[in-house]
Write a protein that holds these residues in place. Structure first.
Motif, PDB file in Angstrom:
ATOM      1  N   ASP A 167      -3.960  22.204  14.902  1.00 19.21           N
ATOM      2  CA  ASP A 167      -4.871  23.326  14.764  1.00 19.21           C
ATOM      3  C   ASP A 167      -4.148  24.618  15.145  1.00 19.21           C
ATOM      4  O   ASP A 167      -3.088  24.604  15.771  1.00 19.21           O
ATOM      5  CB  ASP A 167      -6.142  23.125  15.600  1.00 19.21           C
ATOM      6  CG  ASP A 167      -5.849  22.863  17.070  1.00 19.21           C
ATOM      7  OD1 ASP A 167      -4.696  23.019  17.508  1.00 19.21           O
ATOM      8  OD2 ASP A 167      -6.787  22.485  17.807  1.00 19.21           O
ATOM      9  N   ARG A 188     -13.485  27.489  18.628  1.00 17.49           N
ATOM     10  CA  ARG A 188     -13.064  26.752  17.441  1.00 17.49           C
ATOM     11  C   ARG A 188     -11.758  27.331  16.879  1.00 17.49           C
ATOM     12  O   ARG A 188     -11.590  28.548  16.808  1.00 17.49           O
ATOM     13  CB  ARG A 188     -14.189  26.864  16.412  1.00 17.49           C
ATOM     14  CG  ARG A 188     -13.901  26.353  15.025  1.00 17.49           C
ATOM     15  CD  ARG A 188     -15.055  26.757  14.108  1.00 17.49           C
ATOM     16  NE  ARG A 188     -14.697  26.662  12.693  1.00 17.49           N
ATOM     17  CZ  ARG A 188     -14.955  25.614  11.935  1.00 17.49           C
ATOM     18  NH1 ARG A 188     -15.590  24.584  12.456  1.00 17.49           N
ATOM     19  NH2 ARG A 188     -14.608  25.594  10.666  1.00 17.49           N
ATOM     20  N   THR A 228      -7.460  19.774  18.787  1.00 15.89           N
ATOM     21  CA  THR A 228      -8.278  19.132  17.759  1.00 15.89           C
ATOM     22  C   THR A 228      -7.644  17.852  17.226  1.00 15.89           C
ATOM     23  O   THR A 228      -6.488  17.863  16.779  1.00 15.89           O
ATOM     24  CB  THR A 228      -8.529  20.100  16.578  1.00 15.89           C
ATOM     25  OG1 THR A 228      -9.016  21.347  17.080  1.00 15.89           O
ATOM     26  CG2 THR A 228      -9.525  19.521  15.605  1.00 15.89           C
ATOM     27  N   SER A 284      -9.859  18.393  10.273  1.00 18.09           N
ATOM     28  CA  SER A 284     -10.320  18.258  11.656  1.00 18.09           C
ATOM     29  C   SER A 284     -11.281  17.083  11.786  1.00 18.09           C
ATOM     30  O   SER A 284     -11.982  16.706  10.847  1.00 18.09           O
ATOM     31  CB  SER A 284     -11.004  19.541  12.107  1.00 18.09           C
ATOM     32  OG  SER A 284     -12.140  19.807  11.292  1.00 18.09           O
ATOM     33  N   LEU A 287     -15.497  17.963  14.857  1.00 16.58           N
ATOM     34  CA  LEU A 287     -16.029  19.323  14.929  1.00 16.58           C
ATOM     35  C   LEU A 287     -17.303  19.387  14.098  1.00 16.58           C
ATOM     36  O   LEU A 287     -17.512  18.577  13.191  1.00 16.58           O
ATOM     37  CB  LEU A 287     -15.018  20.352  14.401  1.00 16.58           C
ATOM     38  CG  LEU A 287     -13.688  20.486  15.148  1.00 16.58           C
ATOM     39  CD1 LEU A 287     -12.841  21.584  14.496  1.00 16.58           C
ATOM     40  CD2 LEU A 287     -13.906  20.783  16.627  1.00 16.58           C
TER      41      LEU A 287
END
Length: 554
Positions: A167, A188, A228, A284, A287
């Motif tokens: 990420d 995020r 992540t 991902s 999430l």
């Protein structure tokens, strides 16, 4: 006659000396200049950390037992260290590159790392362990090949490719650090990168790798990101898993692989599809909304663009848990040594100590902190290992500030202090990671590999040992723990030093979710641990202090 005998003896000694020199493991020298630079991984120009002008940094291509010497010049404006994720540094935590074992390389200065992947093979990576530098780059692949005399359980591939997925945030590492220092989370991520790039996915991307039809390729996949878990897959192709963090595994084909932060998988890809372009996909996991990126694979002589229809990723953590349970140690394959991996019967060794580590989060003075068993680790100015080696540990930290089996009361509140476990050399220990939170955790142990014998829902009790895999659990250095689950690992603490046990989630590590395991040589012998190198940096309370008497010979 005496002169002839003397000459013969001298020639014999000279020949023996020559043999010793020739038998020494090869040396490979690197010079790395660490600088800032500007690139646009997500289409927005931003400051990143370059190594020799490269983002990501150079791949290290090594073989078991090679001497790797890297002279690192820090041209940043902040102290800097690199750690070699998964390299065990036998008897040599002095080169581990964590703030608990080394003084940082100050701006405008350099330090030379010297380490060996002793009796190791496999897929690894390196990254900065200081501040939040990992969020700006400075990471790269580190592969350790088997020696030519050691057979590997697959045919020689046409080529060997490293795929670094992770990420990414568009804010600078200094801004992200301010967020955490101010008591807020990173939030995020803004995107995902594959080898430092995010594909447009419109056919205009340059290929990251090229394949020859009918050939096989070693593809090493590492999650070098911040926090992540990611799923990796390739259009129309299966990935044959052959190695995981230094262990050969039973070879199964997978449509996709969940790669948690800090983990590396070694796979074999066969170029057996129509000759055209195909997308590698990283997306991902866990999430609320999925973030996806692509990287292009191109067949030589192929005609036709990659399909715009990307293969879907899995949903939920139960799928991921089932995949973890499918991983098995290859008992008959040789790793770095010629003897089969399965000749080590870890399941028959008596456990001498059980340590349960419960991760929590909370507020201290109104600011977010993460903890293990109620203690949120902080790095003192004097590295823990140096304080111990110079005999001033009592001025810097206390051993065993946490208990092996914390009560609910003990984990309710959080204290900020160095978190150091005192572990007896050569004891066989069970470590249980218990996750009461709603997010997936990824744990790493420096200096060792361990047997990840179970990951299960609920809370751990001794009765759960009946579910352990005591035959062919994979020997590795990371393990993930799913929400409201626990994981158990087994290992012998036979590598003296000060070793970091950390969350691979950088936000959690930075805010205290880590500790150190001190494994002391009972006899202060070179048989167990090397002396502090003459070139080691000294800082904090030991700056300018003469080094203690060296350890005695083996």
């Amino acid at each position: 006659m005496r002169g002839v005998k003397l000459l013969a003896a001298c020639l014999y000694l000279a020949a023996a000396a020559t043999l010793v020199v020739r038998a020494e493991d090869p040396y490979f020298h690197h010079v790395w200049n660490v600088t800032y630079g500007t690139v646009s991984p997500l289409g927005v120009p931003q400051q990143v950390i370059l190594i020799n002008g490269q983002f990501p940094g150079p791949n290290i291509n090594s073989t078991s037992n090679n001497n790797i010497i890297i002279n690192v010049f820090n041209n940043l404006d902040e102290p800097f260290l690199l750690t070699w994720n998964g390299i065990q540094h036998r008897k040599n935590c002095w080169q581990d590159g964590t703030p608990g074992t080394m003084c940082p390389i100050m701006p405008g200065t350099n330090y030379t790392y010297h380490f060996q992947p002793k009796d190791q093979i496999g897929s690894y990576f390196y990254y900065p362990s200081t501040a939040l530098h990992r969020s700006a780059g400075g990471f790269g692949g580190l592969r350790v090949n088997s020696r030519l005399l050691i057979p590997v359980p697959y045919a020689d591939p046409e080529d060997d490719y490293t795929v670094l997925i992770g990420d990414w945030y568009t804010k600078s590492h200094t801004q992200l650090k301010k967020f955490l220092d101010g008591g807020r989370t990173l939030g995020r991520p803004d995107g995902i990168l594959i080898n430092g790039k995010s594909g447009k996915g419109d056919g205009s991307d340059a290929p990251l790798f090229t394949l020859k039809p009918g050939k096989t390729y070693r593809v090493r996949i590492c999650n070098v990101g911040m926090k992540t878990s990611l799923n990796f897959r390739i259009q129309n192709h299966k990935l044959k898993l052959v190695e995981m963090e230094g262990s050969h595994v039973l070879q199964n084909d997978y449509d996709s692989l969940d790669v948690h932060v800090g983990q590396c998988y070694g796979t074999i890809l066969t170029a057996d599809q129509e000759a055209k372009d195909y997308y590698m996909v990283a997306s991902s996991r866990f999430l609320k909304s999925v973030i996806t990126t692509t990287g292009l694979l191109r067949y030589e002589g192929g005609k036709g663009p990659a399909s715009s229809q990307l293969p879907a990723g899995p949903v939920g953590w139960a799928w991921s848990l089932n995949q973890f349970r499918s991983f098995r140690w290859n008992l008959t394959a040789s790793a770095a040594r010629p003897n089969p991996q399965g000749s080590y019967h870890y399941g028959k060794i008596n456990i001498t100590r059980t340590i349960k580590l419960v991760n929590t989060q909370g507020k201290v003075d109104g600011k977010l902190r993460y903890a293990l068993n109620g203690v949120s680790h902080t790095d003192p100015e004097t590295p823990l290992k140096l304080a111990e080696y110079f005999g001033i540990a009592d001025k810097v930290f206390k051993y065993d500030t946490i208990t092996d089996n914390p009560t609910p009361e003990q984990i309710k509140t959080i204290k900020i202090e160095p978190n150091v476990l005192n572990i007896t050399h050569r004891t066989f220990i069970e470590v249980v990671f218990e996750n009461h939170e709603k997010s997936v955790q990824s744990w790493h142990l420096d200096g060792y590999s361990f047997f990840a014998v179970a990951v299960e829902p609920g809370t751990w009790t001794p009765e759960k040992r009946k579910n352990y895999n005591l035959l062919d659990a994979v020997s590795r250095h990371t393990v993930q723990v799913y929400p409201k689950c626990w994981a158990a690992i087994l290992l012998t603490f036979d590598n003296c030093g000060m070793w970091n046990i950390r969350s691979e989630n950088t936000e959690r590590r930075y805010l205290g979710q880590q500790l150190y395991a001190s494994v002391l040589s009972p006899e202060k012998s070179l048989r167990d641990e090397y002396n502090m190198p003459e070139t080691s940096l000294q800082c904090g309370l030991v700056k300018g202090t003469p080094k203690p008497n060296p350890y005695a010979g083996a």
